[in-house]
Design an enzyme around this catalytic site. Structure first.
Site: not given
Ligand code: AMP
Length: 221
Positions: A13, A85, A124, A157, A169
């Site tokens: 994404k 989410r 990554r 990281r 996750r």
């Molecule tokens: P990402 O970089 O999108 O993988 O997000 C990393 C982490 O940020 C996630 O595992 C959540 O802990 C938090 N996070 C990101 N977006 C959201 C969201 N829309 N709702 C809740 N937590 C979020």
């Protein structure tokens, strides 16, 4: 043009959002990045949840997005990467868009096998200086230990990219996030919203090409 890019961690994404934003002059709204950059009490609280692989509470993330989509750089359109989410976030997004006289044009879902997701995420890393992204197997720096982009020699990281946290996750994606796809699929049958599945297993350029095709088809009727 307003787009949601949907998909589990490691689906690509962030990469596709950056390419699309550049190509179509759209604002890229990556909630993970926003939370990682958040300072003060909000940043500290968010980090507690993020380190565990848990979702940050809806109220926090909704307030951030509400403020963000009303800013000028979103006037030409935006790409949401990592939001919504949960069902609550999806419903709240509808209210925000309504209040701002905006609408969603595309919900694009990137599909990738679990095994590949784990391999992508746990391998990554990024340059600590300029943020350029790399991977242990798929995208090593040309010269070991030196960033291709800025020449930096320190890399980092994400703490939540450890294998145990990635599993958590993914589980949250399945239980809380994937169910809201049905919400958008239902909406897509009623109005101008277009819903599309994309094979995210392919090369970056090929995934981009598939997304462009979806956008092109709709814009040309
Ligand atoms: P990402 O970089 O999108 O993988 O997000 C990393 C982490 O940020 C996630 O595992 C959540 O802990 C938090 N996070 C990101 N977006 C959201 C969201 N829309 N709702 C809740 N937590 C979020």
């Amino acid at each position: 043009m307003n787009i949601i890019l949907f998909g589990p961690p490691g689906a690509g994404k962030g990469t596709q959002a950056a390419l699309l934003a550049e190509k179509h002059s759209l604002a890229k709204l990556s909630t993970g990045d926003m939370l990682r950059n958040a300072v003060g009490p909000v940043g500290n609280l968010a980090r507690v949840y993020m380190q565990q692989g848990e979702l940050v509470p809806d109220s926090i993330i909704i307030a951030i997005i509400r403020d963000r989509i009303s800013q000028d750089d979103c006037a030409n359109g935006f790409i949401l990467d990592g939001f919504p989410r949960t069902r609550e976030q999806a419903e709240e997004l509808d209210r925000m868009l309504h209040d701002e006289h905006k609408k969603l044009d595309y919900v694009i879902e990137l599909q990738v096998d679990d095994e590949r997701l784990i391999e992508r995420v746990t391998g990554r890393f990024s340059c600590a200086k300029c943020g350029a992204g790399y991977h242990d197997t798929f995208k090593k720096p040309r010269k070991e230990g030196v960033c291709d982009v800025c020449g930096g020699n320190r890399f980092s990281r994400r703490e939540d990219d450890k294998v145990e946290t990635v599993a958590k996750r993914l589980e949250i994606y399945r239980s809380q996030t994937a169910p809201i796809l049905a919400y958008y699929q239902a909406e897509a049958t009623q109005d101008a919203l277009k819903y599309a599945f994309i094979d995210g297993m392919r090369r970056i350029e090929e995934v981009m090409r598939q997304i462009d095709e979806v956008i092109h088809v709709k814009q040309n009727g």
